[in-house]
Design a protein around this motif. Structure first.
Motif, PDB file in Angstrom:
ATOM      1  N   CYS A 108       0.834  -1.196   0.000  1.00 54.08           N
ATOM      2  CA  CYS A 108       0.000   0.000   0.000  1.00 54.08           C
ATOM      3  C   CYS A 108       0.872   1.251   0.000  1.00 54.08           C
ATOM      4  CB  CYS A 108      -0.900   0.003   1.241  1.00 54.08           C
ATOM      5  SG  CYS A 108      -1.856   1.524   1.439  1.00 54.08           S
ATOM      6  N   SER A 168      -4.409   7.779   6.347  1.00 53.74           N
ATOM      7  CA  SER A 168      -5.023   8.220   5.089  1.00 53.74           C
ATOM      8  C   SER A 168      -6.061   9.296   5.357  1.00 53.74           C
ATOM      9  CB  SER A 168      -5.694   7.032   4.378  1.00 53.74           C
ATOM     10  OG  SER A 168      -6.406   7.464   3.240  1.00 53.74           O
ATOM     11  N   CYS A 172     -10.196   5.938  -1.370  1.00 55.10           N
ATOM     12  CA  CYS A 172      -9.207   4.967  -1.840  1.00 55.10           C
ATOM     13  C   CYS A 172      -9.782   3.557  -1.832  1.00 55.10           C
ATOM     14  CB  CYS A 172      -7.953   5.037  -0.975  1.00 55.10           C
ATOM     15  SG  CYS A 172      -6.977   6.546  -1.201  1.00 55.10           S
ATOM     16  N   CYS A 218      -8.909   2.600  -5.605  1.00 55.19           N
ATOM     17  CA  CYS A 218      -7.566   2.036  -5.728  1.00 55.19           C
ATOM     18  C   CYS A 218      -7.628   0.741  -6.535  1.00 55.19           C
ATOM     19  CB  CYS A 218      -6.982   1.723  -4.349  1.00 55.19           C
ATOM     20  SG  CYS A 218      -6.120   3.085  -3.568  1.00 55.19           S
ATOM     21  N   GLN A 225      -6.874  -2.318  -6.130  1.00 52.78           N
ATOM     22  CA  GLN A 225      -6.428  -3.246  -5.089  1.00 52.78           C
ATOM     23  C   GLN A 225      -5.847  -4.529  -5.665  1.00 52.78           C
ATOM     24  OE1 GLN A 225      -9.651  -1.868  -4.726  1.00 52.78           O
ATOM     25  NE2 GLN A 225      -9.357  -0.535  -2.968  1.00 52.78           N
ATOM     26  N   VAL A 249      -4.028   7.121  -5.001  1.00 54.96           N
ATOM     27  CA  VAL A 249      -3.445   6.798  -3.695  1.00 54.96           C
ATOM     28  C   VAL A 249      -2.035   7.362  -3.556  1.00 54.96           C
ATOM     29  CG1 VAL A 249      -2.544   4.530  -4.422  1.00 54.96           C
ATOM     30  CG2 VAL A 249      -3.095   4.942  -2.005  1.00 54.96           C
ATOM     31  N   VAL A 254      -2.443  11.050  -2.774  1.00 51.62           N
ATOM     32  CA  VAL A 254      -2.776  11.239  -1.361  1.00 51.62           C
ATOM     33  C   VAL A 254      -1.526  11.114  -0.508  1.00 51.62           C
ATOM     34  CG1 VAL A 254      -4.083  10.305   0.584  1.00 51.62           C
ATOM     35  CG2 VAL A 254      -5.146  10.447  -1.678  1.00 51.62           C
TER      36      VAL A 254
END
Length: 475
Positions: A62, A91, A97, A101, A103, A449, A452
């Motif tokens: 991550c 976060s 996210c 995201c 994933q 992400v 961020v």
């Protein structure tokens, strides 16, 4: 390998992975999110599949280094408020996210279960549920700094990097102003990402929280046009450049020219404005048309899935490499195929054909991948006599984005060889004193992400700089 769950023994062996989606035939009827909101019990069961392995590969994969095993374990025991506290510590926007995201390429792709032949924990779905639950129950506290600071920070760009930085800086008591070219804050979160992946209300409550916490938004303001970077530097004690990259790569092929194609971002912005209740008479609509989208990234996937929902006659994605080598999320490709999108792999646009002054087809060259070489990406080579035509009266270019003319903001602002803003190694400081940069403006087009993460880290560096400046003045 069992875990004690809320309703008795749970574990990845007993409980399969479940991520409920609306049926494709139903979800293409509107622009609502396709993931069906899980019940608390569903979340507890899915979170309880986590093996709590000794080395948290999910966390390591991550970009935000979220404490995933911790908030999964708490969610499995219905300790949602504590799960929210841990998720929000790393976060500024977990519920966003968790929705957008990829994933499958990050946390879930690295999940121990996924690596050992079982299906990964539904990490993204649990993360989004934690965030939604926190907002629904009033656990998302307003920004109320313990001490107000006189120093101010100007942020260029109200996208994910700018929002993340504003959140962290305002919490430290700085006076924060965000400047953005659009009429709403949120950047690509509002105007670039379709509602079926991220409904606008989810972004709106984040921007509302910033405004209610004292962050000022100056909208319809383009730096370099409506205000100069030098003016921002004079007004603020520090400036963060987080404007992203918006310059679309253009198709270079015979027949391509003004009016022959639609730029991907223009197409998505028009639909997102309609989702926000605006009526734009000049917007691009795919209803009843044969649509070809050129490109293989997540923006291309957003375009093909939008075209399906607009009622296109046919939707084809043309990409020059194969499925295994496309840059977009495999999850998004699967969603698009379920919704009726046809993929023409190993096909490169060669020319746009026209009839009666309008585009009628895309002529493409069939490609093949070169033999693999260690450490190198396989090249693509044309297949002899492999040309083919795709009917198309609407062609959308989704070939990626490049930095805009950042040099025009200030001749002293150093750029990288890719024309992104150059920053100090391991940091966010630019060549201009007191000016920092983060997100796509530095990385080039990348994931939300990462924006961020950069915004949060840049805020920490700006905080250190401003505190040092204040101490110097006091001394």
């Amino acid at each position: 390998m069992q875990q004690k769950g809320p309703s008795g023994p749970q574990g990845f062996v007993v409980q399969p992975r479940r991520l409920p989606k609306a049926e494709a035939s139903v979800r293409v009827q509107d622009f609502g999110e396709i993931i069906v909101k899980p019940t608390t019990e569903n979340v507890e069961v899915q979170a309880g599949r986590c093996t709590d392995c000794g080395v948290p590969f999910c966390q390591n994969a991550c970009p935000l280094q979220n404490n995933i095993p911790d908030w999964l374990g708490l969610s499995a025991e219905d300790e949602m408020r504590e799960a929210w506290r841990i998720a929000s510590a790393t976060s500024t926007m977990p519920e966003i996210c968790g929705r957008i995201c990829p994933q499958d390429r990050l946390c879930e792709g690295s999940c121990t279960l996924n690596q050992s032949g079982w299906e990964a924990v539904t990490i993204g779905s649990v993360e989004a549920f934690i965030g939604d639950t926190a907002f629904d129950n009033g656990w998302v506290e307003p920004i109320r700094p313990l001490h107000e600071r006189a120093q101010s920070v100007g942020i260029v760009g109200a996208g994910p990097a700018g929002m993340a930085a504003a959140d962290r800086l305002r919490e430290q008591g700085y006076q924060v102003t965000i400047y953005d070219r659009h009429d709403r804050p949120g950047g690509l979160l509002i105007y670039g990402i379709p509602g079926f992946k991220l409904e606008k209300r989810v972004v709106q409550r984040r921007t509302d929280r910033l405004a209610e916490g004292g962050v000022e938004f100056v909208l319809n303001c383009e730096v370099g046009k409506d205000v100069t970077l030098d003016q921002l530097r004079d007004k603020h004690d520090a400036v963060l450049l987080a404007m992203g990259v918006y310059q679309a790569r253009a198709l270079q092929a015979p027949g391509a020219g003004p009016g022959s194609t639609v730029a991907a971002l223009d197409y998505l912005i028009h639909q997102n404005r309609r989702d926000l209740g605006e009526q734009d008479g000049g917007w691009h609509h795919a209803e009843g048309r044969d649509v070809v989208v050129i490109g293989g990234g997540d923006t291309a996937m957003d375009c093909v899935r939008t075209a399906v929902r607009q009622g296109a006659k046919s939707v084809t994605c043309l990409y020059r490499r194969d499925r295994d080598n496309m840059p977009g999320s495999a999850r998004e490709v699967a969603n698009a195929e379920e919704e009726g999108v046809v993929f023409e792999w190993l096909g490169a646009p060669k020319a746009l054909m026209s009839k009666g002054g309008s585009t009628s087809a895309v002529r493409a060259a069939r490609m093949a991948l070169s033999e693999p070489e260690f450490g190198k990406r396989r090249d693509i080579v044309p297949v002899p006599d492999g040309d083919f035509d795709l009917p198309a009266d609407m062609v959308i270019e989704a070939l990626g984005f490049e930095p805009e003319a950042f040099a025009a903001h200030s001749p002293e602002l150093s750029l990288s060889q890719w024309n992104t803003v150059a920053v100090a190694r391991g940091g966010f400081a630019t060549s201009l004193p007191g000016v920092y940069a983060a997100g796509d403006a530095v990385r080039g087009a990348s994931l939300v992400v990462w924006a961020v993460r950069d915004g949060q880290d840049a805020a920490a560096e700006i905080d250190r700089y401003l505190k040092a400046q204040a101490e110097g003045v006091a001394a």
